[in-house]
Scaffold this motif. Structure first.
Motif: not given
Length: 325
Positions: A171, A223, A238-239, A241-244, A246
């Motif tokens: 990521a 998430p 995720q918040e 900046g690392l999208k998805d 989990q």
């Protein structure tokens, strides 16, 4: 032809009678493919206690069969008599062994009956206490400035912390030097001592070190933010900046392929009752785990989830070129 039909009818009648009487006469064994005393073993023992009442008071015992990234214990259940008396409690490893272990003696998606996801254990990204960064934003700046120099510890090839680390590197699009240990305890000891820089591991293992301020904590891998007082202020990756992004260490319950449908229904019904048991929920919260309540507690939802997890981890493991055998 009539003889064949008669034999078939007799077999179906015997199966129905067996399912109606299940469970009776002997204890149910839950195989745990890890050593006694670890997080998965503790989940299994808590679940065994919670299953006794909805299964009519039958004894539910734990059989620890560790080795080869959980594949030895899983293989034992795949080969077991499909009568509902031998089950498997496994974690995220169920979705990684198909790629991690060469010549796997079973097929995850076709050699088991799925009985439901039990819980999810969040993970945390932590660093050595001497780390200069105090926030996750500062940590990303530090990572960018130290490419090629970062030691990322893990609890061993194929472990949850290893998988989390692989996903984090992917990521972040940054190569780090993996440093495998024989378990989480020595990895955290070296993190505290500054021999390694970063570690991603489950809250079960990291919370005591975070609370005592022996390590620095930067983010969680769920998430949504966690609600526990100790970790509620940590952002999710995720918040950040690392999208998805989990990763949770989930646990699921399985039976050998071919277990009678009526037995499977009794087991799944018992699981759903156990997951609502206040004592079980309290014990899981004490482990930093969140008891499953979504569609994954149903066999179909559980199976789809595992298939999705296999698809998620397989390319990451292959790209890293790592194996557990």
């Amino acid at each position: 032809m009539k003889h064949l039909l008669a034999l078939t009818a007799m077999a179906l009648a015997c199966t129905a009678a067996f399912a109606q009487d299940y469970p009776s006469g002997k204890p149910i064994s839950i195989v745990v493919p890890f050593s006694a005393g670890g997080p998965t073993d503790r989940v299994a023992r808590d679940l065994a206690e919670a299953l006794r009442k909805p299964l009519g008071g039958v004894s539910v015992v734990i059989d620890n069969v560790p080795g080869a990234g959980s594949s030895i214990g899983a293989a034992k259940v795949a080969r077991a008599n499909p009568d509902g008396y031998t089950l498997l409690l496994n974690h995220i490893g169920m979705s990684t062994v198909p790629t991690l272990v060469r010549n796997l003696p079973f097929k995850v998606e076709s050699d088991f009956e799925y009985l439901g996801i039990i819980n999810d254990v969040p993970m945390t990204l932590i660093a050595k206490p001497s780390m200069q960064a105090n926030t996750y934003a500062e940590l990303t700046t530090w990572i960018a400035a130290n490419k090629g120099k970062i030691n990322l510890g893990n609890a061993g090839v194929g472990s949850a912390s290893h998988l989390c680390g692989l996903l984090y590197q992917t990521a972040m699009k940054t190569e780090m030097t993996p440093v495998p240990y024989k378990g989480t305890a020595p990895a955290i000891t070296d993190l505290i001592g500054g021999q390694i820089d970063l570690l991603c591991d489950q809250t079960t293992n990291t919370s005591p070190q975070i609370e005592s301020k022996k390590v620095k904590a930067y983010a969680v891998t769920t998430p949504k933010r966690l609600t526990t007082p100790l970790l509620k202020d940590l952002p999710t990756l995720q918040e950040a900046g690392l999208k998805d992004f989990q990763v949770t260490i989930w646990h699921g319950l399985y039976a050998p392929k071919g277990t009678p449908p009526a037995v499977l229904k009794k087991l799944n019904d018992a699981v759903k009752v156990a997951l609502k048991d206040p004592d079980f929920i309290k014990k899981q919260e004490g482990l930093g785990a969140v008891v499953a309540t979504d569609g994954r507690i149903e066999p179909a939802g559980h199976k789809k989830f595992v298939a999705d997890e296999i698809a998620k981890w397989s390319p990451i493991i292959k790209a890293a070129g790592v194996y557990a055998d």
